[in-house]
Write an enzyme that holds these catalytic residues in place. Structure first.
Site, PDB file in Angstrom:
ATOM      1  N   ASP A 274     -15.824  -8.211  -1.291  1.00 39.10           N
ATOM      2  CA  ASP A 274     -16.710  -7.091  -1.615  1.00 39.10           C
ATOM      3  C   ASP A 274     -17.846  -7.556  -2.515  1.00 39.10           C
ATOM      4  O   ASP A 274     -18.986  -7.104  -2.391  1.00 39.10           O
ATOM      5  CB  ASP A 274     -15.916  -5.974  -2.293  1.00 39.10           C
ATOM      6  CG  ASP A 274     -14.733  -5.536  -1.437  1.00 39.10           C
ATOM      7  OD1 ASP A 274     -14.875  -5.478  -0.197  1.00 39.10           O
ATOM      8  OD2 ASP A 274     -13.652  -5.270  -2.009  1.00 39.10           O
TER       9      ASP A 274
ATOM     10  N   TYR B 244       0.827  -1.210   0.000  1.00 38.77           N
ATOM     11  CA  TYR B 244       0.000   0.000   0.000  1.00 38.77           C
ATOM     12  C   TYR B 244       0.856   1.253   0.000  1.00 38.77           C
ATOM     13  O   TYR B 244       1.910   1.296   0.633  1.00 38.77           O
ATOM     14  CB  TYR B 244      -0.898   0.034   1.241  1.00 38.77           C
ATOM     15  CG  TYR B 244      -2.073  -0.911   1.160  1.00 38.77           C
ATOM     16  CD1 TYR B 244      -3.121  -0.657   0.280  1.00 38.77           C
ATOM     17  CD2 TYR B 244      -2.132  -2.049   1.961  1.00 38.77           C
ATOM     18  CE1 TYR B 244      -4.200  -1.525   0.201  1.00 38.77           C
ATOM     19  CE2 TYR B 244      -3.210  -2.917   1.891  1.00 38.77           C
ATOM     20  CZ  TYR B 244      -4.238  -2.651   1.000  1.00 38.77           C
ATOM     21  OH  TYR B 244      -5.304  -3.506   0.930  1.00 38.77           O
ATOM     22  N   ASP B 245       0.371   2.269  -0.701  1.00 43.16           N
ATOM     23  CA  ASP B 245       1.009   3.590  -0.680  1.00 43.16           C
ATOM     24  C   ASP B 245      -0.132   4.611  -0.677  1.00 43.16           C
ATOM     25  O   ASP B 245      -0.414   5.261  -1.670  1.00 43.16           O
ATOM     26  CB  ASP B 245       1.913   3.740  -1.911  1.00 43.16           C
ATOM     27  CG  ASP B 245       2.640   5.084  -1.930  1.00 43.16           C
ATOM     28  OD1 ASP B 245       2.594   5.801  -0.908  1.00 43.16           O
ATOM     29  OD2 ASP B 245       3.225   5.417  -2.971  1.00 43.16           O
TER      30      ASP B 245
END
Lengths: 326, 326, 326, 326, 326, 326
Positions: free
Chosen positions: F263, F104-105
């Site tokens: 999801d 992640y960023d």
């Protein structure tokens, strides 16, 4: 919606780089169609736009609708056909002295089955300000032509401004039929977009101001290009309106993909009129958007309003400097 | 077969876009070789063409044969070697001021083992009208050179017209050896294709008409290009024959890939002579085909006869307009 | 030619990897069609093969012909249509529990215009040994069906062995029409390829030996697969002939692309009969070729005779070891 | 440098996905070679590694050196040849029942010209702890074999631990020659890596402990794999040393690319010995690194020490959970 | 090391061809950063180069280090951060009248945490001859600015020649802050690289010779470009030193990717001074390297010394002829 | 709108195939984020869906919005930030024994600046039936957490059904903080989606029915997967509601990309409740949609209602047969 357009969109298949179709082992997939291109280009400038058409209820139809939505266009009024096909076209990029080429495969498409009395024009035009279609739509089929007649009358009755791009397609009909079908349409048209060559071919009149008078349209507009190359050209635009002829600056353009450039011109013109009133300003938005369209792959304009305003501010003297943002 | 060609074809590996070979992470795979290129370009115009060569009996050899067949060329006379390798070459596209580059890796190829008395020339030339080879073939090895001697004599004996592209390759032999080997071949040659520079380097004669007289060949032909760029040039062609010099129009060319352009010129010349007789017409086909070749990736011409005829009809004034077909 | 096949081939467009068509931004381009697939698979084993069909005279038609030639198949008897279109189909690879899918767009193709009395069967069948077509061809149109009747009769009259793959396509016709059209054809057929399910659906008979007796065909053959996955299955084949049922070994197959696997089976069967006589051997070639087809992308077999012989020699116990060659 | 390896590296060309080489239109370009693979895999774990070889002074040679440097390996001792070529190999991925395949094109490579008395072994080995080479290197040529003799003696003299991977290549030499050349080398070897099959083929001895005794090597190690598929296998490793046989856990592996897996095993073994002493730990690093190698494209290990330690910590029970990092 | 540079490098993400970022479905991944670009370009000419920076200890950080090593640069002095991120930037290629664009996403990068007293300058500069950094580095953060102060002083003290590229980045700081921070740095600088525009913006002085006198730097250098297109320009370079102004030839350049061209100029200048002494020669290496950089994708020069020497030998009159090698 | 979701979406960058990020030379670009994924998956089934978030006003922000629109989701309520960045994440596909990974960023993203009192919940919820968010959103920042509090209260007050996916992200906060922030939220929640592991980690309760009672939520639901491979797993789902536990069938899944599968489960559950009432039916839609999601690349479900209904009709016994359509 501020802008409503009517017409066919197709799946476009393009070999990468400069390969000929015959030698291609993969094809890039985009979506295009004159009136959808106008709606997308306008939507990217902030105009609430809706596109009216028919699509097959299969993966290709859903692809077309998805790309239209991605481009910011409302497709909730599109009719879904359980049985027809999606139109396709294959494009080859040119390199001098070989011109580009387009191979259409659009017969029997869902859009060619568009028929009058099936579209809720009253609801569609409620609150709208502008309607646009082109000479491709009536050329698709007799029922599509009848749908155009119905749409133009309804738009006019609802008080919308109506623009019409003459866009002659010799593969779909003859100049004679194009004239017979389209002459009666002109009385509903406020803004006619037509190059001198096309107008002469279809209506026998090449002069913009004479076209205006003959058909009683408020404005006649067109792009102008000059090029002896496939990879660069000049591009400008003009509009004859209110007794004057307004010309946009002429851009030097490095051409990545010129398809859809005329549609971007129309969108800029519509945007300009909806937001800024004067034809002089409108034609400048049209030409700038048309020039920017040539610099990106695919039929659809990718320019934001900030892009266009930056180009207009800079004038025509060459390429913009490398733009840096956070 | 109307046309028979003899020579090596190789697997060509090209980085996508303008990457240098050293930085490439994938390579495009095509197939090329001067005499195969001639055969393919002619076949696409409708000339029944056959290519004589040797290939390794492995996946690369089969790839080469498959692409030749795809290009419409008969490969039923190719010899299959159980042990040799396929020649390879690596190509980098240029961008001014960096020129393109070619890295050959062709030593010990199956084609370099071509040897006399192994090829059934009588059967191959039965019914044929034209034989073509180039100065690359005798440069491959001594046995390949002896094969060329044998082939030229057999072609001449069988009544074929013989064309020979001087095509000097400095990596394969010296100008001195090239002269020693090739001067004796010239008596079998009807049409010599050679640029002024190459002819001067090998034979010490740069003038086409003087070459004609010295070697007693019916015609000497060449393409002419001028460019200070990698992405565009002018391209024309000329032939000195029958006491006159015939020049083709000069095309402005946007260059996608110029490799094989000279071979396309030869194919157009052969096509013109086989179909239309006059050198004036033949050189026009040659130059048009050479110009069109520059606009597509890979060594091989992709142009149909309709493409060439359209370009010849249009003249040289710029790029053809977007071509639309059904 | 040893083998002649008749049928349609189309341009196949496939999203890379496992993307759905709707989300694809590029499509891989290959060519396929049941009877062309058979011709290519046989040609790669060394059978001189010719394919009879009709193609549009445009870039897509030329692409199809070029790929057929690349596959080693003679296309000199293909009819070229100036006006029709090329059939297309779009393929999605599956992943359990999502099956693969095929979207056909083949209506109004050039091949659907195939008509009797336009094809020189006598010349085509001169010297030939085997004729193959499938139930897709008569389903294309009434004139195509009449062409199949003509072809089967001519093949039989010329002394060829005739094979026929039942290949029911529910999008093209109903089981009832399939039966009405095809029952009369069976008297010309020597080898019927049909799965139990398809035969039951069309003819109401699922048992191979009963099919043989009912229609008087020399052999009935089919592949058999079992799988609850999209990426792996078992694959075998059987033929009922001469009062016996011959079964090939069952392969564990990792599936890259199963389209064309049944056509490869037919080609192996034909190859086996043309070269080796016994049905027992023939069905082993069929199943091995079908299994190998599943391991490569595209409709067309890529297997050489050496590949098949190596697999047959190894037996069915798993994957061949990494093969190393010079 | 802690680790020095000697051998050839080549440019590897691989069709994307599962295409056969013959049908490929592009090839992925990586670099590999047994001893370079060992050096890279060790360097990624933190071992200072140097690779000794010869490369051509052209773009392909520079590509090989660049990729070695990218992998963390010192190439300052590589010899640059002005005239030789770079070895190439073409790899096809398999799918059951079709095995993968490798087509070598390495004859006359720069590395095959390696010659004794041209390499400064004293300087290279100063401060080094481990030397590794494999049976491929002496198979390249007689002068390469002499170079291996020289290197092994020098390494031993300098006090390094010496490992040797038997790595028989049937395309390069016969088992008889392999035995004649390699038996004398064994007296310099501390760690012999050899599968039972290879050892039996070359030395007539398949048992690890018997090999140890016969040649007086401190350890004999190998990976063990079982698979009837191309896309999955089990993978483990063992080492016979100090009178015991140490086995690593057995991993279930989903295979992306198994080439270089054995080299990764060697690297893990070396790393383990250099850092952790016990053979039991070393063989666990070897097997874990070998298993991880199979999961990435290309010959070279991409695993960091953290990756390997995580796998060792987790044990063999299945795939690691999705790893999330900042 | 001969050359030491200090600065940030980032992962660069570029849409293929001329796509806008917003429409991209894949991005090409390269690595760049002004001072790393200088180190790589010099290393490819044979200068032993080291790059000082900080990188995150994750896959992106390792990617940056790997590409630097591939480019021949020593990264053993890079600091690895367990917690910071890698800087990123997104680049769009332009086409007239649309300029290219750069979207930076570099805030909070590991390099922005560079801090004084954490880097062993004495060890790094031992034996080195030249130090280079640019105005981007002090703009990253206050601690980075302090690191630059420390580095310049240490370099000067160690007797190195110091070059400094003014490289103003308006997204990182204001001209006022740039002046306040950088004016004090100038007393350590021997060679200032700055365009007239940038120098005027930051220091209020646009004239090179006046800059020299004001700051007492030995030389002021810059590239000069003129273009009204995105795909072509002229490129030259000049250096004011020793009371004279030396100008390089002006190249006509076809632009593939101009990013990093200024860094290549600096590298050529440094190379020239380190190897050849005279400013006149040095600026010629600078301009040639800058022109060649524009012809390849990515930030990093791909030119070997042979490439540059060939261009210098040829002069500026156009593109080099197709280069053929073995 | 029937469905409103709140959360962050990011640009996702994925190496092609099974390459590690560090070795990638290109990255595929898609868009994802838990709550946007839910909205898209539901929209493709016909649920009018709107997504609430904040995006930067740059090309990456526009890309995210465009892909959301393409997925059929209304984004007219998204807030546009002139200064923040777009969150990014990098995904590696796994292969046993190497698991996939996510880097992640996302720090300092526009969505992390979401703040209460800036969003017109009353207008947004007017006419809506269901609100969904997840535990990622409050973890982004304190202001985002306050926004979630505000949203949940407003949704409840407006009479919407509220679902909440616990979705713990250990990189964003600790389990302790997650509990402190989220326990008070539960009183607004009707449907809690949480695996046993996550619920135990955050709330100390792993049992679904106990969770229901403790927090007084109407239903607790989760997917269940078992796998020791990266490329295949079983997948099912359950819901505890109304005193009963309802389980969906268990699918054998071949995994192309499992991100977004949870999801899709939520979307199917919502769809089922909105259209079909019973929890038993709803959980079957959830599991089927989750299984289908795993078979396509990217975070977003590509399944139409027809796809899901076909899978539900077929039951769980294996992969659907090749689906053929016109």
């Amino acid at each position: 919606m501020e802008l409503v357009t009517l017409g066919e969109a197709m799946v476009r298949l393009t070999p990468p780089g400069f390969a000929r179709l015959e030698q291609a082992r993969s094809l890039d997939v985009t979506v295009g169609g004159a009136e959808l291109n106008v709606a997308v280009a306008a939507a990217r400038l902030g105009v609430a736009s809706s596109w009216i058409s028919a699509l097959p209820d299969n993966a290709l139809g859903r692809m077309i609708a998805g790309r239209a939505r991605e481009g910011g266009v409302d497709v909730s009024r599109v009719a879904w056909s359980p049985s027809d096909r999606a139109g396709l076209y294959f494009v080859e990029r040119g390199a001098a002295p070989r011109g580009g080429s387009v191979l259409y495969d659009r017969a029997s498409s869902a859009a060619s089955r568009l028929a009058p009395k099936t579209i809720a024009w009253d609801a569609i035009f409620a609150g709208a300000r502008w309607f646009h279609t082109s000479g491709i739509t009536p050329a698709l089929s007799d029922s599509a032509a009848a749908t155009v007649v119905e749409a133009l009358a309804a738009a006019k009755a609802a008080g919308l401004t109506v623009s019409y791009d003459l866009n002659f397609r010799g593969k779909l009909w003859s100049p004679e039929k194009a004239r017979a079908v389209q002459e009666p349409l002109m009385r509903h048209v406020d803004v006619l977009i037509a190059s001198a060559e096309t107008a002469r071919l279809v209506f026998g009149i090449g002069d913009a101001q004479q076209l205006q008078q003959t058909f009683g349209v408020a404005a006649v507009a067109t792009t102008m290009r000059e090029s002896s190359r496939a990879w660069q050209s000049t591009l400008s635009g003009m509009v004859a309106a209110g007794g004057a002829v307004h010309r946009a600056p002429t851009y030097d353009v490095e051409i990545v993909d010129e398809i859809g450039s005329g549609d971007a011109f129309v969108a800029g013109l519509i945007f300009g009129r909806l937001r800024h009133d004067s034809w002089e300003t409108a034609v400048r938005y049209g030409a700038a958007l048309a020039a920017l369209k040539c610099t990106v792959p695919g039929d659809m304009s990718q320019a934001t309003l900030a892009d266009v305003d930056a180009l207009l501010a800079q004038g025509k003297e060459g390429v913009a400097p490398m733009r840096v943002s956070r």
